[in-house]
Write a protein that holds these residues in place. Sequence first.
Motif, PDB file in Angstrom:
ATOM      1  N   GLY A 297      74.054 -32.479  99.250  1.00 16.57           N
ATOM      2  CA  GLY A 297      74.757 -31.110  99.078  1.00 16.57           C
ATOM      3  C   GLY A 297      76.179 -31.237  98.177  1.00 16.57           C
ATOM      4  N   GLY A 298      76.259 -32.338  97.838  1.00 15.16           N
ATOM      5  CA  GLY A 298      77.585 -32.773  97.147  1.00 15.16           C
ATOM      6  C   GLY A 298      78.832 -33.439  97.887  1.00 15.16           C
ATOM      7  N   LYS A 299      79.860 -33.549  97.416  1.00  8.36           N
ATOM      8  CA  LYS A 299      81.079 -34.278  97.758  1.00  8.36           C
ATOM      9  C   LYS A 299      81.913 -33.359  98.244  1.00  8.36           C
ATOM     10  N   ILE A 300      82.588 -33.666  99.434  1.00  5.32           N
ATOM     11  CA  ILE A 300      83.804 -33.211  99.950  1.00  5.32           C
ATOM     12  C   ILE A 300      85.093 -34.039  99.980  1.00  5.32           C
ATOM     13  N   LEU A 301      86.174 -33.540  99.537  1.00  3.91           N
ATOM     14  CA  LEU A 301      87.368 -34.320  99.736  1.00  3.91           C
ATOM     15  C   LEU A 301      88.078 -33.852 101.100  1.00  3.91           C
ATOM     16  N   HIS A 302      88.597 -34.762 101.860  1.00  6.34           N
ATOM     17  CA  HIS A 302      89.155 -34.148 103.107  1.00  6.34           C
ATOM     18  C   HIS A 302      90.342 -35.271 103.204  1.00  6.34           C
ATOM     19  N   ILE A 303      91.447 -34.550 103.021  1.00  3.59           N
ATOM     20  CA  ILE A 303      92.828 -35.139 103.529  1.00  3.59           C
ATOM     21  C   ILE A 303      93.726 -34.809 104.707  1.00  3.59           C
ATOM     22  N   GLY A 304      93.959 -35.627 105.743  1.00  2.00           N
ATOM     23  CA  GLY A 304      94.356 -35.014 107.093  1.00  2.00           C
ATOM     24  C   GLY A 304      95.846 -34.780 106.875  1.00  2.00           C
TER      25      GLY A 304
ATOM     26  N   ALA B  66      87.543 -29.209  98.586  1.00  2.98           N
ATOM     27  CA  ALA B  66      88.554 -29.993  99.127  1.00  2.98           C
ATOM     28  C   ALA B  66      89.072 -29.339 100.160  1.00  2.98           C
ATOM     29  N   ILE B  67      89.367 -30.298 101.264  1.00  2.00           N
ATOM     30  CA  ILE B  67      90.152 -29.787 102.563  1.00  2.00           C
ATOM     31  C   ILE B  67      91.489 -30.338 102.495  1.00  2.00           C
ATOM     32  N   LEU B  68      92.519 -29.553 102.317  1.00  2.00           N
ATOM     33  CA  LEU B  68      93.832 -30.057 101.694  1.00  2.00           C
ATOM     34  C   LEU B  68      94.877 -29.460 102.871  1.00  2.00           C
TER      35      LEU B  68
END
Length: 360
Positions: free
Chosen positions: A243-250, A273-275
Amino acid sequence: MKRRSFLKFSALAALFGLGASGTSMALSRNANRYHSGPVSDHFDGTRFFNPDGASPKGFSDLLKWKFGGTQVKWPATVTSPFAPARPDPRVEGDALKITMVGHATMLIQTAGLNILTDPVWSDRASPLSFAGPKRVTAPGIAFEDLPEIDLVLLSHNHYDHLDLVTLARLRQAHNPLVVTPLGNDAIIHAHTPSMRVITADWGQSVESGPATIHFEPCHHWSARGMNDRSMALWAAFVIETAGGKILHIGDTGFDKGRPYKNAREKHGKFRAAILPVGAYEPRWFMKDQHQNPDEAIDGFLMSGAEFALGHHWGTFQLTDEGRDAPAEVLDAKLAEKGVAKDRFRPLHAGESWEAPATSV
């Protein structure tokens, strides 16, 4: 110093990996208790570091910050209008749904997978159960209402991200696979030996069912106590499914935008992106390790992500800004930069976001 204030300060010193002797433990050469491996461009044989980056502040800076008198007082409790959420058992195919639990804990549902990031259901983000940053907003999903959890993405070992009590509960209730950077497995297994954990370095990948998890650099550090600073690695994640790419940065400092530029150059554009957008004041102390909302927007645009979700705010007071300041500043800066508000949303506890079907 009164006992309550002393306990709070001691918990904070441990969170920042600083010794009460007044010296930064980053300067000592203690053997690494978590990881042994070859020297690399971000590991000196004992400690991990940010190449061409900035080191965390020292004990004297911590004292200057904490006794500077600039902290905005948070309310003792805040009730989210969205909680409690009751997630779907699964989200199949290329559909994508992300629900905020609180702080850096998110439930990501896509490709039939249920993924938790940095799960914390405890009342405090602290090495002490009776002192340190206390939750002001209840988890957006009750632990008992979680769907079956397949994967846990654990970005680094700070107490507001790695909660051993919650991980033990997840092991008993769901037995998920924990995917985390080098060294964090030793911390987890010392508390929960039976937990399934797999580690990797920056630039490496882990496959789990229909997902590939890529480990990428971000600008941060780690510590669980007063003599283990940066002995375990930190990382950003790229979650790749059909379904695609997700960028997650904690957690990350903006670092001239390198975490975002590098991710886009390697992985192309992102569906989401989860930022992090909170824990950023005062800037002289936090800038190198925690980006602010303005920088988060710049990073979002650099990444080429179609949408972004803001986290790391409104749950635990770790720094000086007010509880609602990250969301308010984010909205104001989006307007200044001409970015539509629906492209970058700071999620509240229990709030869910569903990616438009036209996303790629």
